[in-house]
Design a protein around this motif. Structure first.
Motif, short mmCIF file in Angstrom:
data_model
loop_
_atom_site.label_atom_id
_atom_site.label_comp_id
_atom_site.label_asym_id
_atom_site.label_seq_id
_atom_site.Cartn_x
_atom_site.Cartn_y
_atom_site.Cartn_z
N ALA A 36 97.16 21.56 50.42
CA ALA A 36 97.45 22.52 49.61
C ALA A 36 98.72 23.41 49.08
N THR A 53 93.55 26.80 39.76
CA THR A 53 93.66 26.75 40.77
C THR A 53 92.63 27.05 41.49
N THR A 56 88.89 27.46 41.94
CA THR A 56 88.44 26.53 42.28
C THR A 56 88.73 26.45 43.55
N SER A 57 89.17 26.84 44.49
CA SER A 57 89.72 26.55 45.49
C SER A 57 88.75 27.94 45.72
N ARG A 58 88.17 29.37 45.45
CA ARG A 58 86.74 29.79 46.05
C ARG A 58 86.30 29.27 45.83
N ALA A 60 85.37 26.56 45.85
CA ALA A 60 84.68 25.20 46.57
C ALA A 60 84.29 25.76 47.52
N MET A 93 91.66 25.10 51.15
CA MET A 93 91.02 26.00 50.70
C MET A 93 92.14 27.38 50.77
N ILE A 96 95.63 26.73 49.44
CA ILE A 96 96.03 26.91 48.42
C ILE A 96 95.95 27.98 47.68
N GLY A 97 94.93 29.08 47.62
CA GLY A 97 95.05 30.42 47.15
C GLY A 97 96.39 31.25 47.14
N SER A 144 91.88 29.45 57.76
CA SER A 144 91.57 27.84 57.36
C SER A 144 91.56 27.50 58.74
#
Length: 214
Positions: A36, A53, A56-58, A60, A93, A96-97, A144
């Motif tokens: 990430a 990005t 997409t991460s949210r 996912a 995920m 990353i955010g 996470s």
């Protein structure tokens, strides 16, 4: 039968399952976090890619974990490999955010000051941007970790390691001997793992976050 009677003589077995669960969660969060952060470093300077990005991460995170696990069975079969990939995917995920938000929130004036004293782009990244973004990144790691510790229980469906097998064996035998005790024990141990990991991450934050940023 009381839960204390169930626990009697099963300490070594429960300790082994607890170790498996904690180890799987730790390793997948570590790998997910590293992936990430690398992705965030690659895209945070570009507003369009950052936005894509983040979205997409949210999105996912809305993928059903059991469905993803079932899809991974096709190429990888049962066991540890599909379990690890699924958990590492979900672990990455939230980080990353937070990593993108943290890196983009570093003030431009700070970056310009670092450039003014002759620091290279790489030096600025590792000595200025990442340390300033670290509190936000660590928050993502905590989220996470809690999520992965819980989701890791379902890998028992593909013969993965951990305490999920204890829970699902108990649920599948409801009404039988020790069924409730098995499910309750597995659930409580997962909660304990989550609390221990969160306490360790809080301690990590106190040791690694500069006082001015906390």
């Amino acid at each position: 039968m009381s839960i204390w009677n169930y626990l009697d003589g099963r300490g070594e077995f429960l300790a082994f399952l607890t170790y498996q669960h904690a180890s799987l969660a730790f390793q997948t969060v570590l790998v997910g976090t590293l992936v990430a952060i690398v992705i965030a470093i690659a895209v945070y300077r570009f507003p369009l890619f950052s936005a894509l990005t983040l979205t997409t991460s949210r999105v996912a995170l809305t993928i059903p974990s059991l469905a993803l696990l079932a899809l991974l069975i096709v190429p990888f079969g049962l066991g540890v490999v599909p379990s690890f990939i699924m958990l590492a995917f979900f672990a990455a995920m939230p980080v990353i955010g937070n990593a993108i938000v943290g890196l983009r929130s570093v003030p431009d004036s700070v970056i310009e000051s670092a450039k003014g004293i002759g620091l290279s782009r790489r030096r600025i990244l590792f000595s200025v941007s990442l340390p300033m973004a670290w509190p936000v990144i660590l928050t993502g790691i905590r989220v996470s970790t809690q999520m992965v510790v819980g989701v890791a229980a379902i890998v028992a469906y593909v013969l993965g390691p951990g305490l999920g097998s204890l829970i699902f064996n108990g649920l599948s035998r409801l009404g039988g001997t020790n069924s409730v005790e098995m499910a309750v024990t597995g659930t409580v141990l997962i909660v304990v793992i989550a609390l221990v990991f969160d306490a360790l991450l809080v301690l990590l934050g106190r040791l690694t976050i500069a006082k001015g940023l906390s």
